[in-house]
Design a protein around this motif. Structure first.
Motif, mmCIF file in Angstrom:
data_model
loop_
_atom_site.group_PDB
_atom_site.id
_atom_site.type_symbol
_atom_site.label_atom_id
_atom_site.label_comp_id
_atom_site.label_asym_id
_atom_site.label_seq_id
_atom_site.Cartn_x
_atom_site.Cartn_y
_atom_site.Cartn_z
ATOM 1 N N LYS A 173 0.835 -1.203 0.000
ATOM 2 C CA LYS A 173 0.000 0.000 0.000
ATOM 3 C C LYS A 173 0.873 1.258 0.000
ATOM 4 C CE LYS A 173 -4.260 -1.366 -0.134
ATOM 5 N NZ LYS A 173 -5.127 -0.985 -1.283
ATOM 6 N N PHE A 174 1.919 1.238 0.808
ATOM 7 C CA PHE A 174 2.856 2.369 0.842
ATOM 8 C C PHE A 174 3.495 2.583 -0.527
ATOM 9 C CE2 PHE A 174 7.397 3.481 1.248
ATOM 10 C CZ PHE A 174 7.283 4.779 1.738
ATOM 11 N N LEU A 175 3.870 1.487 -1.170
ATOM 12 C CA LEU A 175 4.526 1.587 -2.474
ATOM 13 C C LEU A 175 3.592 2.168 -3.529
ATOM 14 C CD1 LEU A 175 6.471 -1.804 -2.574
ATOM 15 C CD2 LEU A 175 7.427 0.477 -2.257
ATOM 16 N N GLU A 176 2.317 1.751 -3.530
ATOM 17 C CA GLU A 176 1.370 2.299 -4.497
ATOM 18 C C GLU A 176 1.327 3.823 -4.418
ATOM 19 O OE1 GLU A 176 -2.044 -0.627 -3.450
ATOM 20 O OE2 GLU A 176 -2.492 0.163 -5.434
ATOM 21 N N GLY A 177 1.156 4.328 -3.195
ATOM 22 C CA GLY A 177 1.075 5.775 -3.015
ATOM 23 C C GLY A 177 2.374 6.485 -3.335
ATOM 24 N N THR A 178 3.500 5.905 -2.935
ATOM 25 C CA THR A 178 4.788 6.557 -3.154
ATOM 26 C C THR A 178 5.168 6.584 -4.631
ATOM 27 O OG1 THR A 178 5.506 5.842 -0.950
ATOM 28 C CG2 THR A 178 7.218 6.543 -2.481
ATOM 29 N N PHE A 179 4.859 5.502 -5.363
ATOM 30 C CA PHE A 179 5.154 5.511 -6.784
ATOM 31 C C PHE A 179 4.291 6.535 -7.523
ATOM 32 C CE2 PHE A 179 8.515 2.795 -7.605
ATOM 33 C CZ PHE A 179 8.397 1.579 -6.971
ATOM 34 N N GLU A 180 3.096 6.814 -7.032
ATOM 35 C CA GLU A 180 2.293 7.891 -7.623
ATOM 36 C C GLU A 180 3.003 9.234 -7.474
ATOM 37 O OE1 GLU A 180 -2.076 5.865 -6.723
ATOM 38 O OE2 GLU A 180 -1.474 7.684 -5.681
ATOM 39 N N LEU A 181 3.593 9.473 -6.299
ATOM 40 C CA LEU A 181 4.354 10.708 -6.091
ATOM 41 C C LEU A 181 5.574 10.761 -7.019
ATOM 42 C CD1 LEU A 181 4.301 11.092 -2.204
ATOM 43 C CD2 LEU A 181 3.042 12.438 -3.878
ATOM 44 N N ILE A 182 6.223 9.625 -7.208
ATOM 45 C CA ILE A 182 7.379 9.568 -8.102
ATOM 46 C C ILE A 182 6.952 9.906 -9.530
ATOM 47 C CG2 ILE A 182 9.064 7.990 -9.148
ATOM 48 C CD1 ILE A 182 9.112 6.540 -6.375
ATOM 49 N N GLN A 183 5.805 9.364 -9.971
ATOM 50 C CA GLN A 183 5.290 9.687 -11.304
ATOM 51 C C GLN A 183 5.021 11.184 -11.439
ATOM 52 O OE1 GLN A 183 1.939 6.944 -11.211
ATOM 53 N NE2 GLN A 183 2.822 5.771 -12.885
ATOM 54 N N GLN A 184 4.411 11.767 -10.416
ATOM 55 C CA GLN A 184 4.094 13.193 -10.452
ATOM 56 C C GLN A 184 5.369 14.028 -10.546
ATOM 57 O OE1 GLN A 184 1.260 14.556 -7.501
ATOM 58 N NE2 GLN A 184 2.290 16.515 -7.305
ATOM 59 N N SER A 185 6.370 13.686 -9.763
ATOM 60 C CA SER A 185 7.623 14.428 -9.789
ATOM 61 C C SER A 185 8.328 14.273 -11.134
ATOM 62 C CB SER A 185 8.530 13.946 -8.655
ATOM 63 O OG SER A 185 9.706 14.713 -8.592
ATOM 64 N N CYS A 186 8.248 13.090 -11.730
ATOM 65 C CA CYS A 186 8.864 12.882 -13.043
ATOM 66 C C CYS A 186 8.214 13.774 -14.091
ATOM 67 C CB CYS A 186 8.737 11.408 -13.455
ATOM 68 S SG CYS A 186 9.839 10.288 -12.563
ATOM 69 N N ARG A 187 6.889 13.889 -14.042
ATOM 70 C CA ARG A 187 6.195 14.746 -15.008
ATOM 71 C C ARG A 187 6.568 16.208 -14.821
ATOM 72 N NH1 ARG A 187 1.889 11.482 -13.416
ATOM 73 N NH2 ARG A 187 1.037 13.155 -12.121
ATOM 74 N N GLU A 188 6.595 16.661 -13.567
ATOM 75 C CA GLU A 188 6.775 18.075 -13.294
ATOM 76 C C GLU A 188 8.231 18.524 -13.360
ATOM 77 O OE1 GLU A 188 2.893 18.329 -10.306
ATOM 78 O OE2 GLU A 188 4.917 18.640 -9.513
ATOM 79 N N SER A 189 9.154 17.689 -12.910
ATOM 80 C CA SER A 189 10.548 18.110 -12.823
ATOM 81 C C SER A 189 11.411 17.588 -13.967
ATOM 82 C CB SER A 189 11.147 17.646 -11.484
ATOM 83 O OG SER A 189 10.447 18.218 -10.401
ATOM 84 N N LEU A 190 11.109 16.376 -14.433
ATOM 85 C CA LEU A 190 11.918 15.793 -15.503
ATOM 86 C C LEU A 190 11.219 15.820 -16.856
ATOM 87 C CD1 LEU A 190 13.294 12.650 -13.625
ATOM 88 C CD2 LEU A 190 14.455 14.811 -14.024
ATOM 89 N N GLU A 191 9.911 16.153 -16.863
ATOM 90 C CA GLU A 191 9.114 16.211 -18.088
ATOM 91 C C GLU A 191 9.118 14.878 -18.825
ATOM 92 O OE1 GLU A 191 10.503 19.529 -20.353
ATOM 93 O OE2 GLU A 191 9.689 21.012 -18.954
ATOM 94 N N ILE A 192 8.959 13.813 -18.065
ATOM 95 C CA ILE A 192 8.844 12.467 -18.635
ATOM 96 C C ILE A 192 7.674 11.768 -17.978
ATOM 97 C CG2 ILE A 192 11.319 12.257 -19.123
ATOM 98 C CD1 ILE A 192 11.472 10.438 -16.610
ATOM 99 N N GLY A 193 7.200 10.717 -18.629
ATOM 100 C CA GLY A 193 6.185 9.861 -18.026
ATOM 101 C C GLY A 193 6.799 8.528 -17.658
ATOM 102 N N ILE A 194 6.233 7.874 -16.663
ATOM 103 C CA ILE A 194 6.729 6.552 -16.285
ATOM 104 C C ILE A 194 5.563 5.691 -15.826
ATOM 105 C CG2 ILE A 194 7.341 7.412 -13.971
ATOM 106 C CD1 ILE A 194 9.591 5.254 -13.978
ATOM 107 N N ALA A 195 5.379 4.546 -16.483
ATOM 108 C CA ALA A 195 4.331 3.594 -16.119
ATOM 109 C C ALA A 195 4.924 2.575 -15.146
ATOM 110 C CB ALA A 195 3.797 2.891 -17.357
#
Length: 542
Positions: free
Chosen positions: A254-276
Motif C-alpha cells: 500500500k505504501f509503495l502504491e502511493g509513493t510511486f504515484e508521487l514519483i510519477q508526479q515528480s517525473c512529469r513536473e521536474s523531468l518532463e517524462i512519463g513513467i508507467a
C-alpha cells in the motif's frame, strides 16, 4: 495531483470545507471522513498527502490519527483545525514535524494559508534538481554500474547464483538474500526522442535516486536499469521482527502504491517524462526473479491507456514459465528493435531499422546469406509480436516467412518496415480499446451497485487501478467527472422511484446510496432545483 483528506465529526464542517477547497484552482483531489476511524480506513486503502483534521473528536482524536498517518504515509502533511484551546493538545500537535495548527475562530484565510504552505512543502520535497546533479556525479561510479550489471545477470539467468549473500556484501547491496523480494518495473516514456543515450541514462538514474530517497522511509530497496532502459526496483520491508510478518508486506505494498504515484508526479513536473509502473502484489523468491521480471514486462504492455499516471498492481508470482527463447536469442540490434516496439518508440525503431536495412539497397543479388539471416531474424521478431498482440489480421503479416515472394531486397525490407508500422498502430489502438473496456466495466459496476460504496477509492480497488488514474481515464473516455456520472445515475434512479410512489423519501435515498435523508435531499435539490418531496408532489399533481 496531490490528495487532501478532510476529517471532522461535524458533517456540516467537513462538507463545507470540501466545497470551499473544491472551488479553488488547486491540484488537489478532495476526500472526506466524518470520524477518525473512517479516516483511518481510507488511509489504509490509498495514499493521502495532506490531512486537514479536527484535533478533538470522539473515539479517535486527531493526535491518535496522526500517529497512524506517521506510520503509513511519512511524507503526509497535517493541518489540525479545532476550537479546542487546551494547551496540552496544542503543544503535542506543534511538536511533530510537518504539522500545523489552526484555530477555528481564525477563519478561512488562515486555514487556506496553512494548506497552501503544506502544498509548497510537498512540492519542495519532490524537487529533483539536486538528485539530477547527484545522478550525474554517480553515473560512472563502479558501485552503481556493478550493481546494475549484477542484477541484469540475475534477471536473465536460468537460475540464481549459489552465493548471493556473499555477492550482496561485496557489491554493497542493502537487500537480504535470505528473504523474499518484491519487484516493480518502471517504463520511462520520454517525449524528447532525440535525446542521446547518455541523456536517457542520466534521466533513468535521476528517477532511481528520487525513488530511493522516498522509498527508504519504510523499505530497503535498490533500483537498477535493465537492458531496455527501464527501471527495476527490488524491494523488501525495512527492519526485522514484525517486518517479516505477512501484514508487513501488505502494508508495504500500500505504501509503495502511493509513493510511486508521487514519483510519477515528480517525473512529469521536474523531468518532463512519463513513467508507467507495474508493481507486484506479492513477494517472490530470488530464484523466481527471471520469471517475475518477464511477467512484469508482459503485463506492462497490456495496460489500459498510456499508463504514465498509472501504478498497476498485479499478481506476478503465478506459476507461469516464460518462453525464454522468445527474444533472448536475437542479435543485439534486433533486441533493441524489439525494445523500441515494446515501448512504442516508433521513431527510434524506424531510425535503427533504416540503418540495419541499408545493405539491402546496395545488393541487387538474391543470394546474400547475411541479408537472408537479417530478414528472417527481424521477421521472426515481428511475427512474435503479431502473435502476442493477436494482430495478424490487422497487419496482414501472414507472408512474413515468404522471402521468395519479394522481387528485390529493397522490396522485402520495405515489407518488414510497413508491417512494423502497422504493429505500432495496432499497439496504440489496443491501448485505447482496453481503456474504453475498463470504463465500460466501471459503468456497469456502478449501475449494479448504486446503493453501495462508490467512492473513487472503492472503484479503483474493483479494477486494481490507483484512484487518480481512474479519475483521469474516466474523464478522458466519458467527458464528465466520475462523481458527476454517479450522481446523475442516482438522481435518475431516484426520480423513477419517487414517481412510483411506493417508498418513503428516506427509503428512496437509502436504496440509491445516501446514508442520511439530509444528504439525499441536499444532492437531489442541487441537481433538480427541487426537493424529493416537491418533485413527488409535482409529478403526482401532474
Amino acid at each position: 495531483m496531490y490528495r487532501m483528506l478532510i476529517v471532522d465529526d461535524e458533517e456540516i464542517i467537513t462538507d463545507g470545507l470540501a466545497v470551499i477547497f473544491g472551488k479553488m484552482e488547486l491540484e488537489l483531489d478532495i476526500y472526506k471522513a466524518y470520524s477518525g476511524r473512517e479516516a483511518l480506513n481510507l488511509l489504509h486503502r490509498t495514499r493521502v498527502d495532506i490531512v486537514l483534521s479536527d484535533i478533538c473528536m470522539p473515539e479517535m482524536d486527531g493526535l491518535e490519527l496522526m500517529e497512524h498517518i506517521r506510520r503509513s504515509w511519512p511524507q503526509c502533511k497535517i493541518v489540525f483545525l479545532t476550537g479546542h484551546s487546551d494547551f496540552n493538545y496544542v503543544y503535542q500537535a506543534i511538536q511533530a514535524p510537518g504539522v500545523q495548527y489552526v484555530l477555528k475562530n481564525e477563519g478561512y484565510p488562515k486555514l487556506i494559508e496553512a494548506v497552501m504552505r503544506a502544498l509548497q512543502e510537498l512540492n519542495d520535497t519532490m524537487q529533483v534538481n539536486d538528485l539530477i546533479r547527484e545522478s550525474k556525479e554517480q553515473l560512472n561510479t563502479l558501485e552503481t554500474l556493478a550493481q546494475g550489471d549484477y542484477f541484469r545477470h540475475l534477471i536473465h539467468s536460468v537460475k540464481a547464483d549459489q552465493d548471493m549473500a556473499g555477492d550482496f556484501v561485496r557489491l554493497n547491496i542493502p537487500l537480504d538474500a535470505s528473504r523474499p523480494v518484491l519487484i516493480a518495473l518502471g517504463s520511462i516514456s520520454d517525449p524528447e526522442s532525440s535525446r542521446t543515450y547518455m541523456d536517457r541514462r542520466e534521466t533513468a538514474l535521476a528517477v532511481k535516486f528520487l525513488s530511493e530517497k522516498l522509498l527508504k522511509e519504510r523499505t530497503v530497496s535498490l533500483g537498477v536499469i535493465d537492458r531496455y532502459g527501464d527501471l527495476i526496483w527490488l524491494i523488501q520491508p525495512d527492519g526485522t521482527g514484525e517486518a517479516t510478518q505477512p501484514e508487513a508486506w501488505e502494508q508495504m505494498i500500500k505504501f509503495l502504491e502511493g509513493t510511486f504515484e508521487l514519483i510519477q508526479q515528480s517525473c512529469r513536473e521536474s523531468l518532463e517524462i512519463g513513467i508507467a509502473i507495474t508493481l507486484s502484489a506479492e513477494e517472490s523468491a530470488w530464484s523466481r526473479l527471471p520469471v517475475v521480471y518477464d511477467k512484469a514486462r508482459q503485463v506492462q504492455h497490456y495496460r489500459a491507456g498510456d499508463g504514465e499516471r498509472m501504478v498497476q498492481k498485479v499478481q506476478l508470482n503465478e506459476a507461469a514459465v516464460p518462453d525464454t527463447l522468445r527474444d533472448r536469442f536475437l542479435r543485439d540490434k534486433v533486441e533493441t528493435l524489439a525494445a523500441h516496439l515494446e515501448a512504442g518508440r516508433k521513431e527510434e525503431f524506424l531510425r535503427l531499422f533504416k540503418e540495419m536495412a541499408e545493405p539491402a539497397g546496395q545488393d541487387p543479388g538474391r543470394c546474400n546469406p547475411y541479408l537472408t539471416e537479417l530478414y528472417y531474424t527481424i521477421a521472426l521478431m515481428l511475427m512474435s509480436y503479431m502473435n502476442r498482440w493477436e494482430a495478424d489480421e490487422e497487419t496482414g503479416g501472414s507472408g512474413l516467412m515468404q522471402l521468395e515472394s519479394h522481387r528485390t531486397w529493397g522490396e522485402a525490407f520495405r515489407y518488414l518496415r510497413d508491417t512494423a508500422e502497422m504493429l505500432f498502430s495496432v499497439r496504440k489502438s489496443g491501448e485505447q480499446k482496453r481503456a474504453a473496456g475498463v470504463i465500460d466495466r466501471i459503468c456497469l459496476y456502478i449501475e449494479e451497485n448504486l446503493d453501495q460504496d462508490l467512492s473513487l477509492v472503492r472503484l479503483a480497488d474493483v479494477i486494481h487501478f490507483n484512484p487518480s488514474y481512474l479519475s483521469r481515464l474516466f474523464k478522458q473516455e466519458r467527458g464528465i467527472n466520475l462523481s458527476e456520472y454517479i450522481e446523475e445515475l442516482r438522481i435518475r434512479q431516484a426520480k423513477d422511484l419517487l414517481r412510483r410512489g411506493e417508498l418513503k423519501v428516506a427509503e428512496v435515498g437509502s436504496l440509491i446510496g445516501y446514508v442520511t435523508p439530509q444528504s439525499f435531499t441536499r444532492v437531489f435539490k442541487k441537481w433538480t432545483g427541487t426537493t424529493p418531496q416537491e418533485y413527488r408532489a409535482d409529478v403526482v399533481g401532474g
